[in-house]
Design a protein around this motif. Structure first.
Motif, mmCIF file in Angstrom:
data_model
loop_
_atom_site.group_PDB
_atom_site.id
_atom_site.type_symbol
_atom_site.label_atom_id
_atom_site.label_comp_id
_atom_site.label_asym_id
_atom_site.label_seq_id
_atom_site.Cartn_x
_atom_site.Cartn_y
_atom_site.Cartn_z
ATOM 1 N N ALA A 124 3.840 1.769 3.869
ATOM 2 C CA ALA A 124 2.510 2.367 3.692
ATOM 3 C C ALA A 124 1.732 1.659 2.590
ATOM 4 O O ALA A 124 0.542 1.335 2.757
ATOM 5 C CB ALA A 124 2.658 3.855 3.374
ATOM 6 N N THR A 125 2.377 1.404 1.464
ATOM 7 C CA THR A 125 1.699 0.784 0.333
ATOM 8 C C THR A 125 1.256 -0.630 0.666
ATOM 9 O O THR A 125 0.130 -1.041 0.339
ATOM 10 C CB THR A 125 2.626 0.771 -0.896
ATOM 11 N N HIS A 126 2.107 -1.389 1.338
ATOM 12 C CA HIS A 126 1.754 -2.774 1.667
ATOM 13 C C HIS A 126 0.624 -2.834 2.678
ATOM 14 O O HIS A 126 -0.203 -3.756 2.634
ATOM 15 C CB HIS A 126 2.992 -3.513 2.180
ATOM 16 N N LEU A 127 0.561 -1.866 3.604
ATOM 17 C CA LEU A 127 -0.575 -1.820 4.530
ATOM 18 C C LEU A 127 -1.876 -1.557 3.782
ATOM 19 O O LEU A 127 -2.903 -2.211 4.037
ATOM 20 C CB LEU A 127 -0.360 -0.728 5.581
ATOM 21 N N GLU A 180 -2.474 -2.171 0.636
ATOM 22 C CA GLU A 180 -2.767 -3.353 -0.167
ATOM 23 C C GLU A 180 -3.440 -4.437 0.663
ATOM 24 O O GLU A 180 -4.270 -5.196 0.151
ATOM 25 C CB GLU A 180 -1.478 -3.920 -0.770
ATOM 26 N N SER A 181 -3.079 -4.485 1.960
ATOM 27 C CA SER A 181 -3.642 -5.522 2.838
ATOM 28 C C SER A 181 -4.998 -5.136 3.403
ATOM 29 O O SER A 181 -5.573 -5.892 4.192
ATOM 30 C CB SER A 181 -2.666 -5.799 3.989
ATOM 31 N N GLY A 182 -5.497 -3.956 3.027
ATOM 32 C CA GLY A 182 -6.832 -3.547 3.456
ATOM 33 C C GLY A 182 -6.875 -2.615 4.639
ATOM 34 O O GLY A 182 -7.962 -2.336 5.165
ATOM 35 N N SER A 183 -5.737 -2.115 5.085
ATOM 36 C CA SER A 183 -5.739 -1.175 6.214
ATOM 37 C C SER A 183 -6.409 0.123 5.805
ATOM 38 O O SER A 183 -6.300 0.573 4.657
ATOM 39 C CB SER A 183 -4.306 -0.897 6.680
ATOM 40 N N ASP A 184 -7.088 0.746 6.773
ATOM 41 C CA ASP A 184 -7.772 2.013 6.537
ATOM 42 C C ASP A 184 -6.737 3.111 6.322
ATOM 43 O O ASP A 184 -5.720 3.177 7.016
ATOM 44 C CB ASP A 184 -8.653 2.355 7.737
ATOM 45 N N ILE A 185 -7.001 4.001 5.360
ATOM 46 C CA ILE A 185 -6.018 5.029 5.028
ATOM 47 C C ILE A 185 -5.800 5.999 6.189
ATOM 48 O O ILE A 185 -4.706 6.553 6.353
ATOM 49 C CB ILE A 185 -6.432 5.787 3.743
ATOM 50 N N HIS A 210 -1.469 4.757 -5.414
ATOM 51 C CA HIS A 210 -1.205 4.649 -6.861
ATOM 52 C C HIS A 210 -0.846 3.237 -7.289
ATOM 53 O O HIS A 210 -0.938 2.915 -8.470
ATOM 54 C CB HIS A 210 -0.087 5.608 -7.269
ATOM 55 N N VAL A 211 -0.411 2.390 -6.346
ATOM 56 C CA VAL A 211 -0.019 1.041 -6.728
ATOM 57 C C VAL A 211 -1.078 0.003 -6.371
ATOM 58 O O VAL A 211 -0.869 -1.175 -6.589
ATOM 59 C CB VAL A 211 1.314 0.635 -6.064
ATOM 60 N N LEU A 212 -2.186 0.441 -5.784
ATOM 61 C CA LEU A 212 -3.224 -0.519 -5.412
ATOM 62 C C LEU A 212 -3.840 -1.119 -6.666
ATOM 63 O O LEU A 212 -4.039 -0.443 -7.677
ATOM 64 C CB LEU A 212 -4.297 0.153 -4.564
ATOM 65 N N GLY A 213 -4.162 -2.379 -6.583
ATOM 66 C CA GLY A 213 -4.678 -3.052 -7.763
ATOM 67 C C GLY A 213 -3.561 -3.249 -8.761
ATOM 68 O O GLY A 213 -2.385 -3.365 -8.424
#
Length: 462
Positions: free
Chosen positions: A415-418, A420-425, A445-448
Motif C-alpha cells: 500500500a505504501t509503495h503504491l 509513493e508511486s502516485g497511485s490514487d488513495i 505517514h511515510v510519504l515524503g
C-alpha cells in the motif's frame, strides 16, 4: 543397492558412511532416541532409488520422494518433518550437495501441517449449533449449553466471521469466569463495567482489546440473551494507542525476496505484489487466476467481500509453471484415489462433482494428504498459513532487518509503495478491500520524508 545392515554384511565403506551420518546428527543435537529413525528414513530413500549414487541425486528426485510420502494418509505431520530433516542433514550438511542450500526444505517440512478443526477454512463445516459445546475451556458450552446454542445461531445469522465468533466466545467465557460462572442472565451493567475495568487495571490490556471485549458482551446481551445493556456507567479505559504499521523499503523487500525460494517464495512475491492477506493467498484456487485480464479474484476476504487485484506481470510465467506442477500433483492424487478438495458445504451440495475438478484445486496445496478435521475425509488442503508467516520472519532475521517484520508487513509495504508511486488513495483502498478510506489513510505517514516531511534542524547545521 541397499546398505541396510539387517539385509547384508556391512562393508567398511558403508560403516564409514553411517558413522559420518551419525556424527552429523550428533553435531545438530538430534536426540539419541531419534537417530535410528533418521537412519531408517535415509535407508528408505536409498532403497527407493536402487543403483543411484547419493551424490548424483537431484532436487527433482527429492521432491518426488517427498510428494510420494505425502500421499500416505497414515503419515503424520511430525513424521513427514522428520523425514525431511533426515534428508536435509544428509544432503546439505554431510554430502554438501551444491543444490541443497537452495532447496526449499522448510516448505516440505512445514507444508504438511494440518489445518485443525478450528481453522477458519473448515471451522464451520459439518457443524450443528451445539458443536463444540463440550470443548475444554468452553465454559458457556459446558455450563449453559442452551445459551451456547443460541449464541452460535445468533452469530451465524448475523453472518459474522469465524474469527469474530471465536473471539467473542473467548471474551464471554472470560467474563463468566470473572464472575465465578454465574448465570449470564444474573449479570448485567454493573458486572460488565467491573469486568472491563479489571481488564484495564489488572490485565493491562490495550484500548482496542477492551473495546473488543465490550463489543462481544454487547452482542451477547442484545442478540443472545435478548436483554440489551443499558448505561454501564464509567469505568477505567486504557489510554488510546495509535499503532503505526511497519513498512519495508523497496530495498528491504528486495532483500527478503532474494532469500525466499520455491512455493514459499512465490507466495511471498504474490502477497507483496497484490496486497493480499496471508489467508487470502493460502486459499487461492486455480479458477481465481485470469491470465488474459492479468487479474486475480480474492474471494470471501475480510468482511466476506470479493475483490479483484492485478496479477503482477513479473509473476505470470512463474504462476503458469506452478499451475503445471499442481496439475501433475492433482493427477497423482486422483491416481492414488484422492483428489477431492474441500468445498464449503453449500457449494458441495450444489456441485457434487466439483471437488475433484482441477479448477477448484488450491493453488498452494499442502505437502501431504490428511484427514479433514471435521468429516475425516482424506484430502489435500491448502498450505497452512503459518508456513509463510514463519518463512517471512525467518528471512527478515537472516538478512539482518531490525524492524518487526511479519507476513502482514508485505501488505503494508504494498500500500505504501503504491501511494509513493502516485497511485490514487481510493484505488489503493479498493485493492486492499478497506471499507473506509480512513483505514487506508494510515499509509500516508511515510510519504515524503520521515516525520511528516519535516527537515531536522540538525541537518541544517553547517
Amino acid at each position: 543397492m541397499s546398505i541396510d545392515p539387517d539385509t547384508q554384511p556391512i562393508s567398511p565403506s558403508v560403516e564409514r558412511f553411517w558413522k559420518r551420518y551419525i556424527d552429523v546428527l550428533k553435531l545438530f543435537h538430534i536426540p539419541e532416541r531419534s537417530r535410528p529413525w533418521y537412519r531408517k528414513h535415509v535407508q528408505e530413500f536409498i532403497d527407493a532409488h536402487p543403483g543411484a549414487k547419493l551424490r548424483t541425486q537431484t532436487p527433482e528426485a527429492i521432491e518426488h520422494w517427498f510428494a510420494k510420502q505425502g500421499l500416505n494418509p497414515q503419515l503424520s505431520a511430525w513424521q513427514l518433518r522428520q523425514k525431511v530433516d533426515a534428508l536435509r542433514l544428509l544432503f546439505r550438511h554431510m554430502l554438501k550437495s551444491g543444490w541443497a542450500s537452495e532447496f526449499d526444505w522448510d516448505h516440505w517440512a512445514e507444508g504438511g501441517q494440518p489445518l485443525g478443526d478450528r481453522h477458519p477454512t473448515v471451522a464451520r463445516s459439518y457443524e450443528t449449533t451445539n458443536a463444540g459445546a463440550d470443548r475444554p475451556g468452553n465454559l458457556l458450552g459446558n455450563a449453559f449449553p442452551k445459551v451456547y446454542a443460541r449464541f452460535i445461531a445468533a452469530i451465524r445469522v448475523a453472518d459474522l466471521a469465524i474469527n469474530t465468533e471465536q473471539s467473542y466466545l473467548g471474551w464471554i467465557n472470560r467474563f463468566l469466569r470473572f464472575h465465578k460462572s454465574s448465570l449470564p442472565e444474573d449479570c448485567a451493567e454493573q458486572e460488565v463495567s467491573s469486568f472491563l475495568e479489571h481488564l484495564a487495571v489488572r490485565r493491562k490490556v490495550s484500548g482496542a482489546t477492551q473495546a473488543q471485549a465490550l463489543n462481544a458482551l454487547v452482542f451477547f446481551y442484545a442478540r443472545v440473551l435478548e436483554k440489551p445493556l443499558g448505561d454501564i456507567g464509567t469505568f477505567k479505559r486504557p489510554k488510546p494507542y495509535k499503532r503505526i504499521p511497519t513498512v519495508l523499503s523497496r530495498r528491504e523487500v528486495a532483500q527478503i525476496l532474494a532469500r525466499t525460494q520455491g512455493m514459499s517464495g512465490l507466495m511471498v512475491r504474490l502477497m507483496y505484489g497484490t496486497g493480499m492477506r496471508v489467508m487470502e493467498c493460502a486459499r487461492l484456487r486455480i479458477l481465481d487466476l485470469d491470465f488474459d485480464y492479468r487479474q486475480i479474484t480474492v474471494r470471501a476476504g475480510k468482511g466476506k467481500k470479493d475483490r479483484v487485484v492485478p496479477m503482477p506481470d513479473a509473476l505470470a510465467g512463474h504462476l503458469k509453471r506452478h499451475i503445471a506442477w499442481v496439475t501433475d500433483k492433482h493427477a497423482e492424487d486422483l491416481k492414488a484415489g484422492f483428489g477431492a478438495v474441500y468445498l464449503p458445504e453449500a457449494l458441495e451440495r450444489k456441485y457434487p462433482n466439483a471437488a475433484k475438478e482441477f479448477r477448484w484445486q488450491y493453488l498452494f496445496p499442502a505437502t501431504r494428504i490428511a484427514p479433514d478435521p471435521r468429516s475425516g475425509v482424506l484430502r489435500r488442503h491448502h498450505i497452512h498459513q503459518s508456513v509463510i508467516q514463519r518463512a517471512v520472519r525467518k528471512t527478515a532475521v537472516e538478512v539482518g532487518l531490525t524492524k518487526r517484520v511479519t507476513s502482514h508487513t508485505l501488505r503494508h509495504s504494498f500500500a505504501t509503495h503504491l501511494l509513493e508511486s502516485g497511485s490514487d488513495i481510493r484505488t489503493v483502498q479498493e485493492l486492499l478491500g478497506h471499507t473506509d478510506v480512513t483505514t487506508t489513510m494510515i499509509y500516508t505517514h511515510v510519504l515524503g520524508k520521515g516525520g511528516g516531511g519535516v527537515t531536522s534542524p540538525l541537518d541544517r547545521l553547517e
